[in-house]
Write an enzyme that holds these catalytic residues in place. Structure first.
Site, PDB file in Angstrom:
ATOM      1  N   GLY A   1      10.780  29.307   0.001  1.00 42.40           N
ATOM      2  CA  GLY A   1      11.363  28.794  -1.252  1.00 42.40           C
ATOM      3  C   GLY A   1      10.292  28.474  -2.261  1.00 42.40           C
TER       4      GLY A   1
ATOM      5  N   HIS B   1      -4.135  25.702  -4.216  1.00 41.22           N
ATOM      6  CA  HIS B   1      -3.075  24.847  -3.627  1.00 41.22           C
ATOM      7  C   HIS B   1      -2.021  25.714  -2.939  1.00 41.22           C
ATOM      8  CE1 HIS B   1      -4.616  21.213  -5.365  1.00 41.22           C
ATOM      9  NE2 HIS B   1      -4.422  21.597  -6.614  1.00 41.22           N
TER      10      HIS B   1
ATOM     11  N   HIS C   1      -7.304  27.951  -9.682  1.00 43.62           N
ATOM     12  CA  HIS C   1      -7.244  26.604  -9.072  1.00 43.62           C
ATOM     13  C   HIS C   1      -5.893  26.390  -8.392  1.00 43.62           C
ATOM     14  CE1 HIS C   1      -7.843  22.108  -8.997  1.00 43.62           C
ATOM     15  NE2 HIS C   1      -6.504  22.153  -9.022  1.00 43.62           N
ATOM     16  N   GLU C   2      -4.800  26.646  -9.112  1.00 47.85           N
ATOM     17  CA  GLU C   2      -3.471  26.381  -8.550  1.00 47.85           C
ATOM     18  C   GLU C   2      -3.214  27.273  -7.326  1.00 47.85           C
ATOM     19  OE1 GLU C   2      -3.161  23.422 -11.155  1.00 47.85           O
ATOM     20  OE2 GLU C   2      -1.898  23.821  -9.415  1.00 47.85           O
TER      21      GLU C   2
ATOM     22  N   HIS D   1      -7.431  18.892  -3.373  1.00 49.37           N
ATOM     23  CA  HIS D   1      -8.486  18.727  -4.374  1.00 49.37           C
ATOM     24  C   HIS D   1      -9.819  18.402  -3.712  1.00 49.37           C
ATOM     25  CE1 HIS D   1      -5.413  18.001  -7.773  1.00 49.37           C
ATOM     26  NE2 HIS D   1      -5.848  19.252  -7.764  1.00 49.37           N
TER      27      HIS D   1
END
Lengths: 79, 368
Positions: B91, B123, B119-120, B129
């Site tokens: 999802g 994640h 950067h994202e 971080h």
């Protein structure tokens, strides 16, 4: 908010909002009710540590300027 | 998906992505290219592959939203929160959301879409971080030059999740200088209004009397238009300017702004012959207004008041600065001394006696 050196309302809100967004300030408070002052200082220290700032637990000017920098919206403390 | 709470990662390596919408600030092609480059950063250091799909949601969906967009993480208009992403998972897991209200760019101006997307995606792949200001996964926006190199810490962390890249040549990342590491050398050193700034890569290390610890930060935070990997720098304190050199270019700054008209070439600005293609080190002697430029084994002397080179130069460094060797990497003046740096050594040259009266490691300024 005794931990704030200058007591500016805007600074207070910036700090509170930042710690709420990125350091789980709210959730922890609901959890085990330490005094607001200690919790705030603890969260500020966490943030200052990660950003390589002087770890004072206070919202000094360098900390506030780091908080005002554009950044990623993901929290710094929860996976 | 086998995902553990404190170590989220994808259990497959062939991931897909889709683009839901675009930003009005960039063409579709630039957005798609920025995202493709961002995925390549991660695929180049891991076994992961990323294939774009069109008719279905990919494992990772990239989308632009404004304000509250029903994921309990509302955007806040221009600046501040730029984007966010979700850990690996089904999802919404792995998805990346960009704030539609940001002015997205593909240049060094705020905000570079490639950089934020990379950067994202860290994640999206399971990274948290980092506290290393030189790392891509540092929480604040620190993009400022277009010669992006992934930091070694980012590589180490993503490879801890997915293993190394199958490429025979393992890519190595940039490292953030540690002031107290031995053998540290510098690109440039200058005084700056009573402080001393040491430059290395895209970082500066700043020391002043009021700070017990040296400050390590990104050059771009003070001077976004200055390049990294500088060659030399010096302070012309009589006019409150600092000049930075890279190749045959010079930039002049006053406080935090690069003065208009810069960079210019060092030949027209200082009168160097065209055979001089770079500056190794420079220092202005405050008492005389004479600036010494060190290039290979020679040095020039420039008069800041007359704004012209003194006659009779270049001369050999060894002739007039005995003991500092025939090559200088950096130099600055403090009190009655020139401090010369070459590789990881520094030499204190007494301007009165004209001799080196002390030599030590290069990092003695950092209270290590």
């Amino acid at each position: 908010f005794p931990v704030f050196e200058e007591g500016h309302r805007q600074d207070v809100e910036t700090t509170w909002k930042y710690l709420e967004n990125y350091y789980n300030l709210n959730k922890d408070t609901a959890g085990n009710n330490p005094s607001g002052k200690e919790l705030m200082a603890t969260k500020l220290k966490q943030m200052q540590q990660l950003f390589g700032l002087k770890v004072t637990g206070k919202s000094d000017s360098q900390t506030l300027s780091a908080m005002r920098k554009p950044r990623c919206g993901v929290s710094d403390v929860t996976p | 998906q086998a995902i553990t709470y404190d170590n989220p990662r994808w259990t497959k390596t062939d991931l897909t992505y889709s683009i839901l919408n675009y930003t009005p600030y960039l063409s579709r092609a630039v957005v798609e290219e920025s995202f493709e480059k961002a995925f390549q950063v991660w695929s180049s250091v891991t076994p992961l592959t990323f294939t774009r799909v069109y008719d279905e949601d990919g494992d990772i969906v990239l989308a632009f939203y404004r304000g509250d967009h029903d994921d309990n993480n509302p955007f806040d208009g221009p600046n501040y929160g730029l984007a966010h992403a979700f850990q690996p998972g089904p999802g919404i897991g792995g998805d990346v959301h960009f704030d539609l209200d940001e002015r997205w760019t593909d240049t060094s101006e705020n905000f570079n879409l490639f950089y934020v997307a990379t950067h994202e995606l860290g994640h999206s792949l399971g990274l948290t971080h980092s506290s290393d200001i030189g790392a891509l996964m540092f929480p604040s926006y620190t993009w400022y030059t277009d010669d992006f190199v992934l930091n070694q810490e980012d590589i180490n962390r993503i490879q801890a999740l997915y293993g190394p890249s199958p490429n025979p040549i393992q890519p190595t990342g940039a490292t953030t200088p540690q002031p107290c590491e031995s053998g540290l050398n510098f690109d440039a050193i200058t005084t700056f209004r009573g402080e001393v700034m040491f430059f290395k890569g895209r970082f500066y290390i700043r020391v002043n009397r009021f700070m017990a610890e040296p400050e390590l930060n990104l050059i771009g935070i003070l001077w976004p238009n200055l390049p990294g990997k500088l060659d030399a720098a010096y302070e012309a304190s009589i006019i409150d300017e600092v000049r930075f050199f890279k190749g045959d270019k010079v930039w002049a700054v006053r406080t935090r702004s690069v003065l208009s008209g810069f960079p210019v070439d060092i030949h027209s600005y200082f009168g160097f012959p065209t055979s001089v293609t770079h500056i190794d080190a420079a220092v202005c002697e405050e008492e005389t207004g004479k600036t010494y430029f060190f290039v290979d084994d020679m040095y020039w002397r420039y008069d800041e008041y007359r704004r012209s080179m003194d006659p009779g130069y270049p001369k050999l460094i060894t002739e007039d600065f005995p003991g500092v060797g025939n090559k200088v990497d950096d130099v600055f003046q403090k009190d009655g001394y020139f401090y010369f740096f070459h590789e990881s050594n520094q030499y204190r040259f007494n301007l009165q006696t004209r001799v080196v009266d002390a030599s030590r490691d290069s990092n003695t300024w950092f209270n290590c």
